[in-house]
Design an enzyme around this catalytic site. Structure first.
Site, PDB file in Angstrom:
ATOM      1  N   ASP A 205       1.241  -1.434   0.023  1.00 48.06           N
ATOM      2  CA  ASP A 205       0.136  -0.011   0.207  1.00 48.06           C
ATOM      3  C   ASP A 205       0.783   1.260  -0.223  1.00 48.06           C
ATOM      4  O   ASP A 205       1.371   1.989  -1.092  1.00 48.06           O
ATOM      5  CB  ASP A 205      -0.766  -0.303   1.314  1.00 48.06           C
ATOM      6  CG  ASP A 205      -2.020   0.777   1.334  1.00 48.06           C
ATOM      7  OD1 ASP A 205      -2.877   1.300   0.654  1.00 48.06           O
ATOM      8  OD2 ASP A 205      -1.714   1.940   2.736  1.00 48.06           O
ATOM      9  N   LYS A 209       1.635   4.525  -3.103  1.00 46.88           N
ATOM     10  CA  LYS A 209       1.266   5.980  -2.422  1.00 46.88           C
ATOM     11  C   LYS A 209       2.726   6.750  -2.779  1.00 46.88           C
ATOM     12  O   LYS A 209       3.202   7.546  -3.545  1.00 46.88           O
ATOM     13  CB  LYS A 209       0.680   6.509  -1.611  1.00 46.88           C
ATOM     14  CG  LYS A 209      -0.062   4.988  -1.104  1.00 46.88           C
ATOM     15  CD  LYS A 209      -0.183   5.152   0.541  1.00 46.88           C
ATOM     16  CE  LYS A 209      -2.731   4.895   0.986  1.00 46.88           C
ATOM     17  NZ  LYS A 209      -2.415   4.451   2.418  1.00 46.88           N
ATOM     18  N   GLY A 306     -10.297   6.332   6.480  1.00 48.09           N
ATOM     19  CA  GLY A 306     -11.320   6.920   7.470  1.00 48.09           C
ATOM     20  C   GLY A 306     -12.346   7.672   5.690  1.00 48.09           C
ATOM     21  O   GLY A 306     -11.934   8.532   4.629  1.00 48.09           O
TER      22      GLY A 306
HETATM   23  N1  HSE Z   1      -5.038   0.746   4.176  1.00 49.44           N
HETATM   24  C1  HSE Z   1      -4.204   2.276   4.500  1.00 49.44           C
HETATM   25  C2  HSE Z   1      -3.184   2.102   5.584  1.00 49.44           C
HETATM   26  C3  HSE Z   1      -5.618   2.795   4.245  1.00 49.44           C
HETATM   27  O1  HSE Z   1      -3.622   1.836   6.278  1.00 49.44           O
HETATM   28  O2  HSE Z   1      -3.238   3.851   5.569  1.00 49.44           O
HETATM   29  C4  HSE Z   1      -5.709   3.331   2.524  1.00 49.44           C
HETATM   30  O3  HSE Z   1      -4.408   3.037   1.777  1.00 49.44           O
END
Ligand code: HSE
Length: 439
Positions: A205, A209, A306
């Site tokens: 993840d 990003k 969120g």
């Molecule tokens: N699962 C991600 C986090 C949020 O824990 O930051 C969405 O990218």
């Protein structure tokens, strides 16, 4: 509605946590958007698998569909908001929406991290825009900062805590002295971590990003597959406690650096000085530290996930598109996507300090032997000390990762396979500002 108010229809695909947040945010502030922006934002069509979700959100039955094709083909939809995640059918949704002349807003980091070039090209070809503020660090408006507000800079470094789940886990491990598995189970029970936590705890993840942000910030394509990735499963409560006693915090950082030798881009557990601004970011919060050559160091803090924080980013993108529409024209088409112009630096070329925790047998000279092996491999040892009878810690000065790896292999050969219990990079945070203009 005033004469100058323009009605803009959005089609939402996905009514989960974020989709629900977007609907509720628009319902809550629709009058303000009319008054402040001259935009009457309507949810022209909404798509989800379960109609009861739409019903709970007050979406009329005639605007609900369980087939995404109905959204992207609806003439009342000006902007498609894709919030289902994953590669398929999201890719097909983008392609069909663009072919139909509709702008897209998406939070889909997995898709954009890998394929944004192809999708941005399709948008450019169709003369529409693709916006993705919510895809990186949720509510923190970092995409806009890199695209617009810091555009006058050469961006040197983008580094941050971009995954709330892992920051929550590491924060609780640090505060309560608990192990990874124990905190993960509790985080899952409390809804902070997914039932399948892999995308978060193994770094994917955050890698998506930093790939998206590096491409934008460094004007050279970086994809998720370019990002060196290591998650937090191997971080022990012992490591966190020892790091703290040495003046460091351990964070899962996503780091992109634009160096003269190419782009250094990686996600891994990182020791940073406990006094660094990123060290104080705790719980599920995110923060992105950006160094521009003109502006110097900046930091952006906020909720990375969120319903409402992510909806804030999505609706910001929607309003930016709608604003351009109300000014009488269409939003400018997506610019031609950036190409890969800068090399990606292999992780073996990284220059960092290293923390090495050793599990030693009772030999009194084992630590001296370990230090000698590291020194023989060209690794500069800064300090070496016993933690207790069976464990010791070595901290190195800055060295090249390839040399460190070879020396660690030699350690395992000399002292046994289980001797090296843990290796964690100590980030050279001073290097983040290399290349900044002198004032
Ligand atoms: N699962 C991600 C986090 C949020 O824990 O930051 C969405 O990218």
């Amino acid at each position: 509605m005033t004469a100058s108010t323009r009605s803009v229809g959005i089609g939402i695909i996905g009514l989960g946590t974020v989709g629900g947040g977007v609907v509720r945010l628009i319902q809550m502030h629709r009058d303000d958007y009319r008054a402040n922006h001259g935009i009457d934002l309507t949810i022209a069509r909404a798509c989800a698998l379960d109609p009861s979700v739409a019903e709970e959100l007050g979406i009329p039955q005639d605007r609900f569909t369980s087939n995404w094709n109905d959204v992207v083909n609806d003439p009342a939809v000006d902007i498609v908001v894709e919030l289902i995640g994953g590669e398929h059918p999201a890719t097909e949704i983008f392609q069909t929406a663009f072919a139909n002349g509709k702008h897209m807003v998406s939070a889909n980091k997995a898709l954009l991290g890998r394929h944004v070039e192809k999708l941005a090209q399709a948008a450019a070809d169709a003369g529409v825009q693709l916006r993705c503020e919510a895809a990186a660090a949720g509510g923190i408006p970092i995409v806009s900062v890199l695209e617009h507000d810091l555009a006058g800079n050469k961006i040197l470094t983008i580094a941050g805590i971009m995954n709330g789940t892992t920051n929550y886990i590491l924060s609780r491990m640090a505060d309560e002295g608990l192990g990874f598995e124990e905190v993960l189970s509790d985080a899952q029970r409390l809804g902070y971590a997914e039932a399948d936590p892999s995308a978060d705890v193994d770094g994917f993840d955050a890698a998506s990003k930093i790939a998206i942000l590096s491409s934008i910030g460094f004007h050279s394509r970086v994809t998720t597959d370019d990002v060196y990735m290591q998650g937090i499963r191997q971080v022990g409560a012992d490591d966190i406690a020892i790091a703290r006693s040495l003046g460091y915090a351990i964070k899962l950082l996503a780091i992109g650096r634009n160096t003269p030798e190419g782009i250094d881009v990686r996600v891994h557990p990182t020791m940073i000085p406990a006094t660094h601004q990123l060290a104080s970011v705790s719980g599920a919060m995110n923060a992105v530290f950006v160094v521009g050559d003109a502006v110097g160091e900046t930091m952006f803090y906020g909720a990375g996930a969120g319903a409402f924080p992510t909806a804030s980013a999505v609706v910001g993108d929607v309003l930016a598109l709608a604003d351009a529409m109300t000014r009488g024209g269409a939003p400018l088409p997506e610019p031609e996507p950036v190409q890969r112009t800068l090399a990606i630096r292999p992780i073996e070329e990284l220059e960092a300090g290293y923390y090495i925790r050793l599990a030693l047998d009772g030999r009194p000279d084992a630590l001296d032997a370990a230090v000698a092996t590291l020194a023989a491999g060209g690794v500069p040892v800064q300090r070496a000390e016993r933690v207790d009878a069976g464990a010791a810690v070595v901290i190195t000065d800055i060295c090249v990762e390839g040399a460190l790896n070879a020396a660690v292999d030699a350690l395992a050969r000399d002292l046994g396979d289980t001797a090296v219990a843990s290796v964690i990079r100590i980030e050279d945070v001073a290097a983040w500002s290399k290349g900044a203009c002198a004032n």
